[in-house]
Motif scaffolding. Structure first.
Motif, PDB file in Angstrom:
ATOM      1  N   ASP A   1      -0.137 -14.685  24.898  1.00 10.24           N
ATOM      2  CA  ASP A   1      -0.311 -15.629  26.388  1.00 10.24           C
ATOM      3  C   ASP A   1       0.195 -14.929  27.007  1.00 10.24           C
ATOM      4  OD1 ASP A   1      -0.816 -16.945  28.376  1.00 10.24           O
ATOM      5  OD2 ASP A   1      -1.105 -19.332  27.169  1.00 10.24           O
TER       6      ASP A   1
ATOM      7  N   VAL B   1       9.219 -18.695  18.569  1.00  9.73           N
ATOM      8  CA  VAL B   1       8.227 -17.546  18.624  1.00  9.73           C
ATOM      9  C   VAL B   1       7.089 -18.005  17.010  1.00  9.73           C
ATOM     10  CG1 VAL B   1       7.653 -15.335  18.636  1.00  9.73           C
ATOM     11  CG2 VAL B   1       9.082 -16.216  19.462  1.00  9.73           C
TER      12      VAL B   1
ATOM     13  N   SER C   1       7.062  -8.418  27.639  1.00 10.04           N
ATOM     14  CA  SER C   1       6.457 -10.301  27.439  1.00 10.04           C
ATOM     15  C   SER C   1       4.850  -9.148  27.203  1.00 10.04           C
ATOM     16  CB  SER C   1       5.584 -10.128  28.940  1.00 10.04           C
ATOM     17  OG  SER C   1       7.032 -11.103  29.585  1.00 10.04           O
TER      18      SER C   1
ATOM     19  N   ASP D   1       5.551 -21.543  17.715  1.00 14.17           N
ATOM     20  CA  ASP D   1       3.758 -20.588  19.419  1.00 14.17           C
ATOM     21  C   ASP D   1       3.548 -19.769  18.914  1.00 14.17           C
ATOM     22  OD1 ASP D   1       2.927 -20.824  22.179  1.00 14.17           O
ATOM     23  OD2 ASP D   1       4.915 -21.398  22.360  1.00 14.17           O
TER      24      ASP D   1
ATOM     25  N   LEU E   1       5.793  -8.658  23.259  1.00 12.12           N
ATOM     26  CA  LEU E   1       5.857 -10.135  22.033  1.00 12.12           C
ATOM     27  C   LEU E   1       4.831 -10.104  21.241  1.00 12.12           C
ATOM     28  CD1 LEU E   1       8.304 -11.614  21.944  1.00 12.12           C
ATOM     29  CD2 LEU E   1       7.818 -13.195  23.415  1.00 12.12           C
ATOM     30  N   SER E   2       4.020 -10.639  21.544  1.00 10.77           N
ATOM     31  CA  SER E   2       3.051 -11.042  20.366  1.00 10.77           C
ATOM     32  C   SER E   2       2.497 -10.359  19.030  1.00 10.77           C
ATOM     33  CB  SER E   2       1.152 -11.232  21.261  1.00 10.77           C
ATOM     34  OG  SER E   2       0.900  -9.927  21.294  1.00 10.77           O
TER      35      SER E   2
ATOM     36  N   LYS F   1       1.955 -16.953  29.959  1.00  7.78           N
ATOM     37  CA  LYS F   1       3.344 -17.531  29.054  1.00  7.78           C
ATOM     38  C   LYS F   1       4.425 -17.498  28.799  1.00  7.78           C
ATOM     39  CE  LYS F   1       3.733 -21.989  25.998  1.00  7.78           C
ATOM     40  NZ  LYS F   1       2.956 -22.438  24.429  1.00  7.78           N
ATOM     41  N   ILE F   2       3.814 -16.247  27.999  1.00  4.44           N
ATOM     42  CA  ILE F   2       5.590 -15.395  27.437  1.00  4.44           C
ATOM     43  C   ILE F   2       5.981 -14.883  28.753  1.00  4.44           C
ATOM     44  CG2 ILE F   2       5.651 -13.251  26.330  1.00  4.44           C
ATOM     45  CD1 ILE F   2       3.473 -13.009  25.028  1.00  4.44           C
TER      46      ILE F   2
ATOM     47  N   ALA G   1      12.987 -11.511  23.398  1.00  3.83           N
ATOM     48  CA  ALA G   1      12.703 -12.331  23.038  1.00  3.83           C
ATOM     49  C   ALA G   1      14.061 -13.515  22.663  1.00  3.83           C
ATOM     50  CB  ALA G   1      11.347 -13.325  22.011  1.00  3.83           C
TER      51      ALA G   1
ATOM     52  N   ASP H   1       0.677 -19.368  21.111  1.00  6.53           N
ATOM     53  CA  ASP H   1       0.031 -18.846  21.981  1.00  6.53           C
ATOM     54  C   ASP H   1       0.542 -17.602  22.069  1.00  6.53           C
ATOM     55  OD1 ASP H   1      -1.751 -21.015  22.851  1.00  6.53           O
ATOM     56  OD2 ASP H   1       0.068 -22.217  24.152  1.00  6.53           O
ATOM     57  N   ILE H   2       2.236 -17.868  21.587  1.00  5.05           N
ATOM     58  CA  ILE H   2       2.657 -16.408  21.848  1.00  5.05           C
ATOM     59  C   ILE H   2       2.000 -15.221  21.685  1.00  5.05           C
ATOM     60  CG2 ILE H   2       5.061 -15.854  22.147  1.00  5.05           C
ATOM     61  CD1 ILE H   2       6.132 -17.908  22.994  1.00  5.05           C
ATOM     62  N   ARG H   3       2.281 -16.182  19.421  1.00  4.57           N
ATOM     63  CA  ARG H   3       1.909 -15.105  18.773  1.00  4.57           C
ATOM     64  C   ARG H   3       0.591 -14.542  19.385  1.00  4.57           C
ATOM     65  NH1 ARG H   3       3.109 -18.633  15.513  1.00  4.57           N
ATOM     66  NH2 ARG H   3       1.299 -19.025  14.695  1.00  4.57           N
TER      67      ARG H   3
END
Length: 209
Positions: A49, A39, A103, A42, A106-107, A52-53, A11, A44-46
């Motif tokens: 998504d 991050v 990816s 965002d 990442l969340s 998106k990632i 990331a 959505d990333i957390r």
């Protein structure tokens, strides 16, 4: 745990422009700080998504990594027996594996902070090691080191070492077993199947939201 930390590593290279002649430690420090802030902000990333990632990773991570060299190191001595077309396929599938794997992870980011160790580089060096440590409340810090090589005026990562475990050598035994079982084409097929499985899993996960 290691996959989550490597996700943070990757990331760190998502959204920064290239700057000519930027020192390797300065590159990693700057991009890390910029992207971790993205991050944090965002939602959505957390929330995981994946689409998106993945789009962000595909668009921004590639300029900072030498996937051809990473793949050659991961495949090891069997790399020499691959023809040019097979090498290109291996690099592409390995790149997709790393991008999709991290990816998906990442969340899991949650308030990690990166502390960089003192960096020294001798004149004329073309391969360097940038050391850092990831800290998180309630957990022991984990060392993450980046191996970079000079590419023109810029630097590119060709390995990441987490808690003493090299990303590329971590795959070497697995890849060697695949080559012994089915040759280079067998390894390519195995990587392609794994990528397809990750793609289906990501689609299913997004469909449940």
């Amino acid at each position: 745990m290691i996959k989550r930390l490597l996700a943070v590593c990757l990331a760190c290279f998502l959204a920064a422009p290239l700057f000519a002649a930027e020192a390797p430690d300065a590159l990693i420090r700057r991009v890390s700080e910029e992207v971790l802030e993205i991050v944090r902000q965002d939602k959505d990333i957390r929330n995981g998504d994946i689409q998106k990632i993945s789009a962000l990773v595909d668009a921004k991570v590639l300029p900072y990594f030498n996937f051809q060299r990473m793949t050659s190191l991961a495949v090891g001595r069997d790399w020499r027996s691959a023809n040019p077309a097979q090498k290109n396929r291996l690099a592409e599938e390995f790149k997709n594996l790393l991008v999709r794997t991290y990816s998906n992870a990442l969340s899991s980011y949650s308030n990690q902070r990166i502390v960089f160790k003192p960096f020294k580089m001798k004149s004329g060096e073309t391969e360097v090691l940038v050391r850092s440590e990831v800290t998180q409340p309630g957990s022991q810090p984990v060392q993450i080191d980046y191996w970079l090589e000079q590419s023109g005026d810029n630097w590119k990562v060709f390995d990441v070492v987490v808690a003493g475990i090299s990303l590329v050598t971590n795959y070497r035994e697995q890849f060697a077993n695949e080559v012994r079982a089915g040759g280079i084409d067998g390894l390519i097929a195995s990587l392609a199947a794994k990528n397809k499985s990750l793609e289906v899993a990501a689609a299913a996960k997004n469909g449940k939201k």
